[in-house]
Design a protein around this motif. Sequence first.
Motif, PDB file in Angstrom:
ATOM      1  N   PRO A 103     -23.979  -2.665 -36.576  1.00 46.90           N
ATOM      2  CA  PRO A 103     -24.641  -2.482 -35.267  1.00 46.90           C
ATOM      3  C   PRO A 103     -25.090  -3.806 -34.645  1.00 46.90           C
ATOM      4  CG  PRO A 103     -26.101  -1.823 -37.049  1.00 46.90           C
ATOM      5  CD  PRO A 103     -24.768  -2.081 -37.675  1.00 46.90           C
ATOM      6  N   ASN A 104     -25.140  -4.887 -35.441  1.00 41.86           N
ATOM      7  CA  ASN A 104     -25.575  -6.190 -34.910  1.00 41.86           C
ATOM      8  C   ASN A 104     -24.400  -7.043 -34.432  1.00 41.86           C
ATOM      9  OD1 ASN A 104     -24.731  -6.376 -37.596  1.00 41.86           O
ATOM     10  ND2 ASN A 104     -25.913  -8.242 -37.971  1.00 41.86           N
ATOM     11  N   LEU A 105     -23.213  -6.438 -34.371  1.00 42.72           N
ATOM     12  CA  LEU A 105     -22.035  -7.178 -33.887  1.00 42.72           C
ATOM     13  C   LEU A 105     -21.834  -6.934 -32.393  1.00 42.72           C
ATOM     14  CD1 LEU A 105     -19.388  -8.804 -34.380  1.00 42.72           C
ATOM     15  CD2 LEU A 105     -18.303  -6.644 -35.072  1.00 42.72           C
ATOM     16  N   VAL A 106     -21.473  -7.995 -31.679  1.00 42.03           N
ATOM     17  CA  VAL A 106     -21.123  -7.908 -30.256  1.00 42.03           C
ATOM     18  C   VAL A 106     -19.794  -8.644 -30.082  1.00 42.03           C
ATOM     19  CG1 VAL A 106     -21.803  -8.473 -27.888  1.00 42.03           C
ATOM     20  CG2 VAL A 106     -23.568  -7.988 -29.612  1.00 42.03           C
ATOM     21  N   VAL A 107     -18.826  -7.993 -29.470  1.00 39.48           N
ATOM     22  CA  VAL A 107     -17.521  -8.629 -29.242  1.00 39.48           C
ATOM     23  C   VAL A 107     -17.393  -8.921 -27.752  1.00 39.48           C
ATOM     24  CG1 VAL A 107     -15.015  -8.327 -29.396  1.00 39.48           C
ATOM     25  CG2 VAL A 107     -16.513  -7.409 -31.199  1.00 39.48           C
ATOM     26  N   THR A 108     -16.975 -10.140 -27.407  1.00 34.72           N
ATOM     27  CA  THR A 108     -16.754 -10.440 -25.985  1.00 34.72           C
ATOM     28  C   THR A 108     -15.270 -10.684 -25.720  1.00 34.72           C
ATOM     29  OG1 THR A 108     -17.157 -12.828 -26.240  1.00 34.72           O
ATOM     30  CG2 THR A 108     -19.049 -11.455 -25.676  1.00 34.72           C
ATOM     31  N   ARG A 109     -14.843 -10.265 -24.554  1.00 37.47           N
ATOM     32  CA  ARG A 109     -13.457 -10.423 -24.105  1.00 37.47           C
ATOM     33  C   ARG A 109     -13.461 -10.919 -22.660  1.00 37.47           C
ATOM     34  NH1 ARG A 109      -9.678  -6.556 -26.417  1.00 37.47           N
ATOM     35  NH2 ARG A 109      -9.902  -6.682 -28.678  1.00 37.47           N
ATOM     36  N   THR A 110     -12.304 -11.378 -22.199  1.00 40.95           N
ATOM     37  CA  THR A 110     -12.227 -11.885 -20.831  1.00 40.95           C
ATOM     38  C   THR A 110     -10.903 -11.511 -20.165  1.00 40.95           C
ATOM     39  OG1 THR A 110     -12.330 -13.867 -19.454  1.00 40.95           O
ATOM     40  CG2 THR A 110     -11.289 -14.120 -21.591  1.00 40.95           C
ATOM     41  N   PHE A 111     -10.941 -11.436 -18.839  1.00 39.21           N
ATOM     42  CA  PHE A 111      -9.725 -11.288 -18.043  1.00 39.21           C
ATOM     43  C   PHE A 111      -9.208 -12.653 -17.567  1.00 39.21           C
ATOM     44  CE2 PHE A 111     -11.161  -6.943 -17.949  1.00 39.21           C
ATOM     45  CZ  PHE A 111      -9.991  -6.192 -17.801  1.00 39.21           C
ATOM     46  N   SER A 112      -9.842 -13.735 -18.040  1.00 35.87           N
ATOM     47  CA  SER A 112      -9.483 -15.070 -17.536  1.00 35.87           C
ATOM     48  C   SER A 112      -8.249 -15.668 -18.189  1.00 35.87           C
ATOM     49  CB  SER A 112     -10.634 -16.054 -17.762  1.00 35.87           C
ATOM     50  OG  SER A 112     -11.769 -15.667 -17.052  1.00 35.87           O
ATOM     51  N   LYS A 113      -7.885 -15.226 -19.374  1.00 33.70           N
ATOM     52  CA  LYS A 113      -6.808 -15.887 -20.090  1.00 33.70           C
ATOM     53  C   LYS A 113      -5.545 -15.034 -20.017  1.00 33.70           C
ATOM     54  CE  LYS A 113      -9.793 -19.087 -20.723  1.00 33.70           C
ATOM     55  NZ  LYS A 113     -10.927 -19.067 -21.600  1.00 33.70           N
ATOM     56  N   ALA A 114      -5.353 -14.095 -20.935  1.00 37.60           N
ATOM     57  CA  ALA A 114      -4.098 -13.329 -20.952  1.00 37.60           C
ATOM     58  C   ALA A 114      -3.960 -12.384 -19.755  1.00 37.60           C
ATOM     59  CB  ALA A 114      -3.985 -12.540 -22.253  1.00 37.60           C
ATOM     60  N   PHE A 115      -5.060 -12.093 -19.061  1.00 40.61           N
ATOM     61  CA  PHE A 115      -4.998 -11.147 -17.945  1.00 40.61           C
ATOM     62  C   PHE A 115      -4.915 -11.821 -16.576  1.00 40.61           C
ATOM     63  CE2 PHE A 115      -6.341  -8.618 -21.464  1.00 40.61           C
ATOM     64  CZ  PHE A 115      -5.835  -7.347 -21.229  1.00 40.61           C
ATOM     65  N   GLY A 116      -4.783 -13.142 -16.588  1.00 47.05           N
ATOM     66  CA  GLY A 116      -4.433 -13.857 -15.359  1.00 47.05           C
ATOM     67  C   GLY A 116      -5.443 -13.822 -14.228  1.00 47.05           C
ATOM     68  N   MET A 117      -6.731 -13.646 -14.553  1.00 45.74           N
ATOM     69  CA  MET A 117      -7.723 -13.494 -13.474  1.00 45.74           C
ATOM     70  C   MET A 117      -8.841 -14.531 -13.536  1.00 45.74           C
ATOM     71  SD  MET A 117      -8.172  -9.349 -13.202  1.00 45.74           S
ATOM     72  CE  MET A 117      -9.832  -9.583 -12.583  1.00 45.74           C
ATOM     73  N   ALA A 118      -8.527 -15.744 -14.007  1.00 48.27           N
ATOM     74  CA  ALA A 118      -9.594 -16.751 -14.182  1.00 48.27           C
ATOM     75  C   ALA A 118     -10.361 -16.987 -12.887  1.00 48.27           C
ATOM     76  CB  ALA A 118      -9.010 -18.064 -14.701  1.00 48.27           C
ATOM     77  N   GLY A 119      -9.643 -16.969 -11.757  1.00 50.76           N
ATOM     78  CA  GLY A 119     -10.285 -17.265 -10.481  1.00 50.76           C
ATOM     79  C   GLY A 119     -11.201 -16.162  -9.969  1.00 50.76           C
ATOM     80  N   LEU A 120     -11.040 -14.951 -10.480  1.00 53.31           N
ATOM     81  CA  LEU A 120     -11.854 -13.833  -9.988  1.00 53.31           C
ATOM     82  C   LEU A 120     -13.124 -13.614 -10.795  1.00 53.31           C
ATOM     83  CD1 LEU A 120      -9.488 -10.944  -8.861  1.00 53.31           C
ATOM     84  CD2 LEU A 120     -11.167 -12.172  -7.509  1.00 53.31           C
ATOM     85  N   ARG A 121     -13.154 -14.124 -12.039  1.00 50.28           N
ATOM     86  CA  ARG A 121     -14.332 -14.047 -12.905  1.00 50.28           C
ATOM     87  C   ARG A 121     -14.629 -12.622 -13.364  1.00 50.28           C
ATOM     88  NH1 ARG A 121     -14.114 -17.072 -15.080  1.00 50.28           N
ATOM     89  NH2 ARG A 121     -16.227 -17.503 -15.707  1.00 50.28           N
ATOM     90  N   LEU A 122     -14.139 -12.275 -14.508  1.00 52.39           N
ATOM     91  CA  LEU A 122     -14.474 -10.982 -15.098  1.00 52.39           C
ATOM     92  C   LEU A 122     -14.332 -11.034 -16.612  1.00 52.39           C
ATOM     93  CD1 LEU A 122     -15.237  -7.992 -14.712  1.00 52.39           C
ATOM     94  CD2 LEU A 122     -12.828  -7.486 -14.480  1.00 52.39           C
ATOM     95  N   GLY A 123     -15.388 -10.649 -17.284  1.00 46.39           N
ATOM     96  CA  GLY A 123     -15.365 -10.552 -18.742  1.00 46.39           C
ATOM     97  C   GLY A 123     -16.277  -9.414 -19.153  1.00 46.39           C
ATOM     98  N   TYR A 124     -16.343  -9.143 -20.436  1.00 47.34           N
ATOM     99  CA  TYR A 124     -17.203  -8.028 -20.861  1.00 47.34           C
ATOM    100  C   TYR A 124     -17.536  -8.158 -22.335  1.00 47.34           C
ATOM    101  CZ  TYR A 124     -12.721  -6.090 -22.508  1.00 47.34           C
ATOM    102  OH  TYR A 124     -11.511  -5.903 -23.121  1.00 47.34           O
ATOM    103  N   SER A 125     -18.568  -7.428 -22.740  1.00 51.79           N
ATOM    104  CA  SER A 125     -18.840  -7.310 -24.167  1.00 51.79           C
ATOM    105  C   SER A 125     -18.721  -5.861 -24.568  1.00 51.79           C
ATOM    106  CB  SER A 125     -20.236  -7.843 -24.521  1.00 51.79           C
ATOM    107  OG  SER A 125     -21.227  -7.054 -23.915  1.00 51.79           O
ATOM    108  N   VAL A 126     -18.438  -5.658 -25.848  1.00 47.25           N
ATOM    109  CA  VAL A 126     -18.454  -4.338 -26.458  1.00 47.25           C
ATOM    110  C   VAL A 126     -19.464  -4.416 -27.597  1.00 47.25           C
ATOM    111  CG1 VAL A 126     -17.057  -2.454 -27.363  1.00 47.25           C
ATOM    112  CG2 VAL A 126     -15.970  -4.246 -25.985  1.00 47.25           C
ATOM    113  N   SER A 127     -20.406  -3.521 -27.588  1.00 51.37           N
ATOM    114  CA  SER A 127     -21.503  -3.572 -28.564  1.00 51.37           C
ATOM    115  C   SER A 127     -21.976  -2.149 -28.820  1.00 51.37           C
ATOM    116  CB  SER A 127     -22.662  -4.385 -27.981  1.00 51.37           C
ATOM    117  OG  SER A 127     -23.209  -3.695 -26.856  1.00 51.37           O
TER     118      SER A 127
END
Length: 366
Positions: free
Chosen positions: A215-239
């Motif tokens: 329960p103390n783990l948090v995973v973060t992901r981004t749309f900036s790299k493989a999803f080609g959206m670095a200029g739009l700024r979007l990421g998220y965490s799953v916890s």
Amino acid sequence: MQFDPNELVNEAIQQLQPYVPGKPEETLRRELGLEKIIKLASNETPLRLSDAVWERSAAALRDIMRYPDGSGFDLKRKLADRLGVTPDMITLGNGSNDVLLILAQAFAGPGREVLFSQYAFAVYPIAAATVGATAVVVPARDYAHDLMAIQEAITPHTRLIYLANPNNPTGTGFSDDDFLHFMEMAPLHCLVVLDEAYFEFAGHQSGIGLLTRFPNLVVTRTFSKAFGMAGLRLGYSVSSPQVAEILNRVRQPFNVNSVALATALAVLDDPNYVRDVVELNALGLKQLQAGLKTLDLACLPTEANFVTFHAGPKAGAIYDALLREGVIVRPLAGYDMPEYLRVSVGLDSENERFLSVLGDILKSQA
Ligand SMILES: *Cc1c(COP(=O)(O)O)cnc(C)c1O
């Protein structure tokens, strides 16, 4: 009395150094008046999103007089379906950078320690410093995270541990087994933030599968790299939903813009884009590694979409010489790796140009 903001700035910010991004193409164009510029400096993907995706971004642009959906309802639902979690486990951010900072705001602070590896992502020390927490930098091992040493550096004051797998700027990763072992040992008074910004390139198991156990783990992901959206700024965490509920108190009400939300939904519907990016990257990595080897330059092992190589004591001069030829890479002196340069995988022709210009520079220096 003179006005001196440096006398007034809060203590935590006094020592803070600004993040130094890769040089933008426009800046180099302005500085040197070059026509042809190749940017391989910020680990972006060189592939544009499809027309079908753009159409949905454009449709969202029509309504930008409205605030975005601050709850990100549709995107969270779609992501949750993809990831096999529930929407209440997801926290969206203005880039995953935003989420990394929200985590520090929520869980770190004065008198609390934030752990991360030497040569880890530059945003971790900035997040720790911004909230006045004590940053504890754990020595790396062969430029990679030393999970055992990080485990040993945990104290009763540790609240946050940032781990990147694979890591930037080194490209190094740690094994799924080693991470599982790390989580089994990690005490419940620290949150472990596993930054999976380069997950799609690496072939590891995601930490998301471990969330029910830890329960103390948090995973973060981004749309900036493989999803080609670095200029739009979007990421998220799953916890856990409990952690997400806390992050939701701290985040700004409309931290993700409406065009980013719409575009992310569209990219997730594109059956080919990410696959194409990952395929292109695998080929480009081989091309860069083989080329650098031919030039007798040693590379760090990489699992991401960039290669970090030992350019030697003249790394700074080589970086400048590349710039004069219109090739932008990333110098790593700011990461305390002054003899290394980092090059992001580009299109085949861009990788080729980088290697040929670099070869010429090395010859002229010899
Ligand atoms: C690029 C990167 C990110 C993502 O940053 P965004 O704010 O999502 O653009 C996160 N972590 C690491 C290690 C990165 O290299």
